[in-house]
Design a protein around this motif. Structure first.
Motif, PDB file in Angstrom:
ATOM      1  N   ALA A 148       0.831  -1.211   0.000  1.00 19.12           N
ATOM      2  CA  ALA A 148       0.000   0.000   0.000  1.00 19.12           C
ATOM      3  C   ALA A 148       0.861   1.255   0.000  1.00 19.12           C
ATOM      4  O   ALA A 148       0.546   2.239  -0.690  1.00 19.12           O
ATOM      5  N   ASP A 149       1.964   1.256   0.747  1.00 16.43           N
ATOM      6  CA  ASP A 149       2.852   2.419   0.802  1.00 16.43           C
ATOM      7  C   ASP A 149       3.542   2.649  -0.536  1.00 16.43           C
ATOM      8  O   ASP A 149       3.722   3.794  -0.970  1.00 16.43           O
ATOM      9  N   ALA A 150       3.956   1.565  -1.210  1.00 18.46           N
ATOM     10  CA  ALA A 150       4.601   1.716  -2.513  1.00 18.46           C
ATOM     11  C   ALA A 150       3.629   2.290  -3.539  1.00 18.46           C
ATOM     12  O   ALA A 150       4.000   3.174  -4.326  1.00 18.46           O
ATOM     13  N   ILE A 151       2.399   1.822  -3.537  1.00 25.52           N
ATOM     14  CA  ILE A 151       1.386   2.360  -4.446  1.00 25.52           C
ATOM     15  C   ILE A 151       1.110   3.823  -4.117  1.00 25.52           C
ATOM     16  O   ILE A 151       0.976   4.673  -5.014  1.00 25.52           O
ATOM     17  N   HIS A 152       1.062   4.136  -2.831  1.00 27.02           N
ATOM     18  CA  HIS A 152       0.832   5.521  -2.399  1.00 27.02           C
ATOM     19  C   HIS A 152       1.978   6.429  -2.845  1.00 27.02           C
ATOM     20  O   HIS A 152       1.744   7.560  -3.307  1.00 27.02           O
ATOM     21  N   ALA A 153       3.214   5.939  -2.754  1.00 25.51           N
ATOM     22  CA  ALA A 153       4.363   6.729  -3.194  1.00 25.51           C
ATOM     23  C   ALA A 153       4.338   6.931  -4.705  1.00 25.51           C
ATOM     24  O   ALA A 153       4.669   8.020  -5.201  1.00 25.51           O
ATOM     25  N   PHE A 154       3.950   5.908  -5.448  1.00 25.94           N
ATOM     26  CA  PHE A 154       3.829   6.038  -6.902  1.00 25.94           C
ATOM     27  C   PHE A 154       2.766   7.077  -7.261  1.00 25.94           C
ATOM     28  O   PHE A 154       2.996   7.960  -8.102  1.00 25.94           O
ATOM     29  N   ASP A 155       1.620   6.987  -6.636  1.00 25.79           N
ATOM     30  CA  ASP A 155       0.541   7.941  -6.905  1.00 25.79           C
ATOM     31  C   ASP A 155       0.955   9.367  -6.554  1.00 25.79           C
ATOM     32  O   ASP A 155       0.574  10.324  -7.250  1.00 25.79           O
ATOM     33  N   ALA A 156       1.739   9.526  -5.474  1.00 25.47           N
ATOM     34  CA  ALA A 156       2.209  10.860  -5.086  1.00 25.47           C
ATOM     35  C   ALA A 156       3.153  11.430  -6.144  1.00 25.47           C
ATOM     36  O   ALA A 156       3.118  12.634  -6.437  1.00 25.47           O
ATOM     37  N   ASP A 160       2.600  14.786  -8.391  1.00 25.08           N
ATOM     38  CA  ASP A 160       3.617  15.839  -8.457  1.00 25.08           C
ATOM     39  C   ASP A 160       4.053  16.155  -9.887  1.00 25.08           C
ATOM     40  O   ASP A 160       4.918  17.023 -10.082  1.00 25.08           O
ATOM     41  N   GLY A 161       3.510  15.439 -10.864  1.00 24.07           N
ATOM     42  CA  GLY A 161       3.803  15.762 -12.252  1.00 24.07           C
ATOM     43  C   GLY A 161       4.750  14.827 -12.971  1.00 24.07           C
ATOM     44  O   GLY A 161       5.088  15.069 -14.132  1.00 24.07           O
TER      45      GLY A 161
END
Length: 332
Positions: A148-156, A160-161
């Protein structure tokens, strides 16, 4: 005669069980004790395996202490209220890859500083995620939390562009299981698997003579079940002298992949011998920059290209630097 209470029934059953135990033959009693011990051990492993599995290192190190140029420390809040530490460097140009690095077990970010320096020196973007319990990130690691954290970091990153097609996910060792699940859930530009395994659960069972039942594993990381959903190009890197995760387990995962894939078997390298300039130049750089150029547009024809093995000739200990400070950096 009064009605029998629950306590009376318990006492009666206990007395009956005691008489049966006393009358049972010695071998039967020993066998029963052994069975109780085995099930008790399995129960303990079921509830404590996360503490046994993850060798966390909470010491918070800033990238500047590791002499990483243009790299900052960022904090990312998770939906469940935890704080993740990310070492972040922006790419020099929009057409260069951005590496989302998912580290292995017992490997805090500062131990990979020398390897990160190769990405940064090439002008690439870098987001090195410290899993929960590592490098200042709060919470406790687990397979559901790490994914979940890895997916969240990817989405962030995308928010951010950063274009999804430029993001190349790099999963090292235990982190390869997280990387496979991320690539199966999001349209990443490329996937690099560094000394991966086919299934962490089956890997541990093979090391314990198959004495552990599948049902006790809460941490499974069954990459072999997820790899067929990955559509991005894939690079598999493994050392032929790896004694931690034998190359055969990584090869099984590679063979199961259906997307365009490349293999790099590094001669003479152990589990940590892949972090070299030679491996980076001949394999990782070629793959990541090609993925960034494709921008997520993958050919429908799945061709396999096997890269010739190479022999690294330099020190492969990523936590040490050459010509720079080689001691452990101070925590902030």
């Amino acid at each position: 005669m009064g009605m029998e209470t629950g306590m009376d029934r318990v006492l009666r059953w206990s007395e009956t069980a005691w008489h049966v135990w006393q009358d049972a033959p010695g071998p039967m009693r020993y066998a029963l004790l052994a069975l109780i011990g085995v099930y008790g051990l399995w129960l303990i492993l079921f509830f404590t395996q996360r503490r046994i599995l993850y060798f966390t290192d909470p010491t918070r190190i800033h990238p500047s202490d590791c002499e990483l140029d243009r790299t900052e420390e960022a904090e990312l809040r998770t939906p469940d209220g935890q704080t993740l530490i990310i070492w972040r460097a922006e790419a020099d140009r929009d057409d260069l890859p951005h590496i989302l690095y998912l580290h292995g077990n017992r490997r805090a970010l500062w131990r990979r500083a020398r390897f990160f320096r190769l990405f940064i020196a090439s002008g690439w973007g870098l987001s090195a995620l410290a899993h929960r319990g590592f490098n200042g990130s709060t919470g406790r690691p687990s397979e559901p939390a790490n994914v979940a954290d890895a997916i969240h970091a990817f989405d962030a990153l995308v928010t951010d562009g950063v274009q999804p097609g430029r993001i190349v996910v790099y999963g090292e060792s235990l982190g390869s299981g997280t990387a496979v699940q991320l690539a199966a859930a999001r349209p990443v530009g490329g996937l690099i698997l560094h000394a991966p395994y086919d299934s962490f659960r089956e890997f541990v069972r093979s090391r314990t003579a198959w004495l552990l039942p599948r049902a006790i594993f809460r941490e499974r990381y069954d990459s072999i079940r997820q790899i067929g959903r990955v559509t991005s190009p894939l690079l598999w890197i493994h050392g032929d002298q790896d004694r931690v995760i034998p190359q055969g387990r990584g090869r099984r995962l590679y063979d199961a992949a259906l997307s365009t894939k490349y293999a790099a078997l590094v001669k003479g390298a152990n589990h940590f011998g892949i972090y070299t300039q030679a491996v980076f130049n001949q394999h990782i750089r070629f793959f990541a920059e090609s993925c960034a150029c494709l921008g997520g547009q993958v050919s429908a024809k799945h061709e396999m290209s096997v890269i010739d093995p190479i022999l690294p000739r330099e020190d492969a200990r990523p936590e040490l630097t050459k010509g720079r400070v080689s001691t452990v950096p101070k925590a902030r």
